[in-house]
Write an enzyme that holds these catalytic residues in place. Structure first.
Site, short mmCIF file in Angstrom:
data_model
loop_
_atom_site.label_atom_id
_atom_site.label_comp_id
_atom_site.label_asym_id
_atom_site.label_seq_id
_atom_site.Cartn_x
_atom_site.Cartn_y
_atom_site.Cartn_z
N ARG A 66 0.82 -1.37 0.01
CA ARG A 66 -0.11 0.04 -0.14
C ARG A 66 1.00 1.27 0.00
O ARG A 66 1.29 1.59 0.91
CB ARG A 66 -0.99 -0.10 1.39
CG ARG A 66 -1.60 1.20 1.55
CD ARG A 66 -2.92 1.31 0.48
NE ARG A 66 -3.79 0.47 0.47
CZ ARG A 66 -5.00 0.27 -0.46
NH1 ARG A 66 -4.91 1.14 -1.30
NH2 ARG A 66 -5.72 -0.61 -0.11
N GLN A 84 -8.79 -6.63 -8.96
CA GLN A 84 -8.54 -5.23 -8.90
C GLN A 84 -7.18 -4.99 -9.58
O GLN A 84 -6.06 -5.39 -8.79
CB GLN A 84 -8.94 -4.81 -7.67
CG GLN A 84 -8.47 -3.21 -7.38
CD GLN A 84 -9.52 -2.30 -7.70
OE1 GLN A 84 -10.54 -2.60 -8.26
NE2 GLN A 84 -9.36 -0.84 -7.58
N ARG A 89 1.47 -6.24 -9.87
CA ARG A 89 1.92 -5.83 -8.55
C ARG A 89 1.97 -6.84 -7.62
O ARG A 89 2.53 -6.38 -6.47
CB ARG A 89 0.92 -4.53 -8.10
CG ARG A 89 -0.37 -5.03 -7.78
CD ARG A 89 -1.39 -3.93 -7.44
NE ARG A 89 -2.49 -4.36 -7.19
CZ ARG A 89 -3.67 -3.99 -6.22
NH1 ARG A 89 -3.17 -2.96 -5.64
NH2 ARG A 89 -4.77 -4.58 -5.94
N HIS A 167 0.52 3.83 -10.34
CA HIS A 167 -0.27 4.11 -9.32
C HIS A 167 0.20 5.07 -8.20
O HIS A 167 0.44 4.56 -6.84
CB HIS A 167 -1.02 2.96 -8.69
CG HIS A 167 -2.47 3.17 -7.93
ND1 HIS A 167 -2.31 4.01 -6.94
CD2 HIS A 167 -3.63 2.73 -8.01
CE1 HIS A 167 -3.90 4.00 -6.41
NE2 HIS A 167 -4.48 3.13 -6.96
N ASP A 212 -12.16 10.01 -6.99
CA ASP A 212 -11.77 8.79 -7.68
C ASP A 212 -12.11 9.31 -9.06
O ASP A 212 -13.30 8.54 -9.73
CB ASP A 212 -12.27 7.63 -7.34
CG ASP A 212 -11.70 6.46 -7.59
OD1 ASP A 212 -10.80 6.59 -8.63
OD2 ASP A 212 -12.08 5.20 -7.20
N GLU A 271 -2.10 9.48 -11.04
CA GLU A 271 -1.62 8.23 -11.69
C GLU A 271 -1.33 8.47 -13.23
O GLU A 271 -2.59 8.70 -13.75
CB GLU A 271 -2.38 6.88 -11.39
CG GLU A 271 -2.74 7.03 -9.80
CD GLU A 271 -3.86 6.06 -9.54
OE1 GLU A 271 -4.33 5.28 -10.30
OE2 GLU A 271 -4.43 6.37 -8.54
#
Length: 314
Positions: A66, A84, A89, A167, A212, A271
């Site tokens: 995170r 997701q 990652r 991100h 978002d 991002e």
């Protein structure tokens, strides 16, 4: 006696996960975990951390780390049938000892090349063959450069499509003191309203609640102005037409196990991405997406920050 900095070192990080540490001669540094090909630290020559990583981040596969710069591939968010943000990652990457040449104007020795290829497990959920090469480099003035090269290596002649994002979690002094310049008047898809399309109003983006949004057809240069730190992040990007802006705010922050309840105040995701129009590669074709991050002192002009100087490069 000055100790010469070793520009690239492989060592153990949190929970014994391997990481690469880059150090530039003037003192800037970056850390990249092989787990996720994930940049977790970028410090300027004064040792100040530019990226946000949650104090509750879980450095343990299969959970993604995170914060820092997670790589979203081959799917951004829920734009598809995969988990997701795809799987790049939360895979272990390898150091690429013999990458194809990458034209660069920088003479810096502080860089590393990583590579990800599909496992048999990946092929079950996304049945394509590819090579994803990532170069992470520090420029001589402490800029952070990420270059992704994704090649279709399918032997069956089939093309594939993907969406992508760097991100990036930026560290900020206080989210209410931050603004973004460069996205004014653009169209965006609002993930909080079923990806409905709107047009941005106003002259700069400021923050007072959850956001978002996927901004479309964005400029190659975006600035994040942090009034309290008198610092401006400049994002330069190539091959990445979209820009995602995200902050979970208090309610969503409390709902995330790997994110502190108040940490939303000290981070902002902006991002560089390719989301609205997926990228399609035929066998043998390669896509390149480049991100360059720099941090510069903000200039004040009649009490206001002067973003135009940053955006126009003056």
């Amino acid at each position: 006696m000055s100790v010469e900095k070793i520009p690239v070192q492989l060592c153990k990080g949190v929970n014994g996960l391997e990481k690469v540490v880059l150090k530039e001669a003037k003192g800037s540094s970056a850390e990249i975990y092989l787990y996720g090909g994930h940049v977790t630290s970028w410090k300027n020559e004064n040792g100040e951390e530019m990226l946000f990583v949650s104090s509750k981040a879980i450095f343990k596969p299969p959970k993604a780390i995170r914060g820092g710069i997670p790589l979203c591939f081959p799917q951004f968010g829920s734009h598809g049938s995969l988990e997701q943000h795809g799987f790049a990652r939360n895979r272990i990457w390898s150091i690429d000892k013999d990458p194809p040449p990458l034209p660069t104007s920088s003479t810096s020795k502080a860089y590393v090349d990583l590579i990800l290829k599909p496992s048999e497990e990946d092929a079950k959920i996304w049945p394509h063959s590819y090579e994803f090469r990532l170069r992470v480099a520090l420029g001589p003035t402490g800029d952070l450069l990420l270059t992704s090269r994704i090649r279709n290596t399918n032997a069956d002649g089939k093309p594939f499509s993907f969406t992508f994002a760097y991100h990036t979690y930026f560290s900020v002094s206080d989210i209410s003191e931050v603004r973004i310049e460069g996205l004014e008047t653009l169209d965006y898809l609002d993930n909080l309203q079923n990806k409905e399309r709107f047009t941005e109003q106003g002259d700069a983006i400021t923050f007072e609640s959850e956001i978002d949004k996927i901004y479309l057809s964005t400029p190659t240069k975006i600035a994040i102005l942090d009034h309290e730190k008198k610092r401006t992040f400049v994002i330069r990007k190539d091959g990445l037409p979209d820009a995602v802006v995200w902050n979970p705010w208090d309610r969503k922050a409390k709902a995330m196990a790997d994110f502190g309840d108040d940490e939303y105040k000290y981070m902002l995701c902006v991002e560089a991405a390719a989301v609205e129009k997926p990228i399609t590669l035929k066998p043998g074709e390669e896509w390149k997406g480049r991100l360059e991050l720099s941090a510069v002192p903000s200039s004040y002009c009649s009490g206001q920050l002067d973003p135009q100087r940053v955006l126009l490069g003056t």
